[in-house]
Design an enzyme around this catalytic site. Structure first.
Site, PDB file in Angstrom:
ATOM      1  N   PHE A   1       0.799  -1.215   0.000  1.00 30.18           N
ATOM      2  CA  PHE A   1       0.000   0.000   0.000  1.00 30.18           C
ATOM      3  C   PHE A   1       0.831   1.264   0.000  1.00 30.18           C
ATOM      4  CE2 PHE A   1      -2.984  -2.985   1.962  1.00 30.18           C
ATOM      5  CZ  PHE A   1      -4.154  -2.683   1.284  1.00 30.18           C
ATOM      6  N   ASP A   2       0.428   2.210  -0.838  1.00 22.32           N
ATOM      7  CA  ASP A   2       0.704   3.601  -0.529  1.00 22.32           C
ATOM      8  C   ASP A   2      -0.199   3.958   0.639  1.00 22.32           C
ATOM      9  OD1 ASP A   2       1.500   6.389  -0.886  1.00 22.32           O
ATOM     10  OD2 ASP A   2      -0.549   6.638  -1.613  1.00 22.32           O
ATOM     11  N   CYS A   3       0.242   4.854   1.502  1.00 21.37           N
ATOM     12  CA  CYS A   3      -0.560   5.212   2.680  1.00 21.37           C
ATOM     13  C   CYS A   3      -1.342   6.503   2.471  1.00 21.37           C
ATOM     14  CB  CYS A   3       0.347   5.327   3.902  1.00 21.37           C
ATOM     15  SG  CYS A   3      -0.547   5.763   5.412  1.00 21.37           S
TER      16      CYS A   3
END
Length: 241
Positions: free
Chosen positions: A11-13
């Site tokens: 994931f990108d956050c």
């Protein structure tokens, strides 16, 4: 290809799990109010994206909270406003206050039952520790820009992640990279041949907001408008839907 074909979601956050655009607008309020001009939400976010991306290019080893302080200063200059050092520092520290999207924690708890969950984020470790408290799961690995010494969209960040995932027994073909940002995530993920899932948080808005225009839109393998939609789709696959 099915969502159940993968072993790990990476994931990108910020922009995907954390509502960074709302956090940015709230943190920039003192500056916006003094700017003396009618700036739309997207104009503010696009200006932020320009300065953030530029600063990440020029100072790739600067901690994200310190980098945001510089962005605040650059925005003040662009808008003809004076900003104190304390204000700049306060904005850099504001990451801790950026909210999670309402559906994030529940979706992650569901997905944790079926995948290894990994974060690859343009952030420093201290700032992420505050965000992590809002996300509601224990990630299997967390790779930050501070760990790596560069910022996405550099392929260096993805190569670091893949090297470290290999030590956890996860190959690139088992990864579904899951992110909102075309510029930071889907463009480099596509170049590296990673399968990808676009969480299109800005589906009801125009432009790219707090991220730069990616140029030619890359291919994505899955698209959902929210994390809740991703979790729902996965559950439907398990039920044979």
């Amino acid at each position: 290809m099915k969502l159940t074909d993968f072993k790990a979601l990476t994931f990108d956050c910020y922009g995907t799990l954390i509502d960074w655009e709302s956090g940015m607008i709230e943190g920039l309020k003192p500056l916006i109010e003094r700017a003396g001009r009618d700036l739309s939400r997207n104009e503010i976010l696009e200006a932020h994206a320009r300065h953030e991306s530029s600063q990440q290019k020029w100072t790739p080893q600067k901690r994200y909270s310190d980098l945001l302080s510089t962005v605040y200063k650059r925005l003040a200059e662009e808008w003809g406003v004076t900003a104190t050092r304390d204000e700049c520092v306060a904005y850099g520290e504001s990451v801790k206050d950026w909210p999670a999207f309402a559906d994030t924690a529940a979706a992650l708890r569901y997905l944790k039952q079926h995948y290894r969950l990994v974060v690859l984020s343009n952030v420093d470790n201290r700032s992420f520790s505050f965000s992590n408290q809002k996300l509601g799961v224990d990630f299997d690995a967390i790779y930050t820009a501070e760990d790596i010494g560069s910022y996405k969209p550099s392929e260096r960040n993805f190569n670091y992640m893949l090297e470290k995932l290999a030590t956890l027994g996860i190959g690139a073909e088992q990864v579904l990279h899951t992110a909102e940002s075309m510029f930071h995530d889907h463009v480099p993920a596509s170049r590296l041949g990673l399968k990808s899932c676009w969480i299109y948080r800005r589906h009801a808005d125009q432009g790219f907001g707090a991220t730069m225009h990616p140029g030619d839109m890359p291919k994505v393998d899955f698209r959902f408008d929210s994390m809740a939609d991703l979790a729902k789709a996965h559950s439907e696959v398990l039920r044979g839907g």
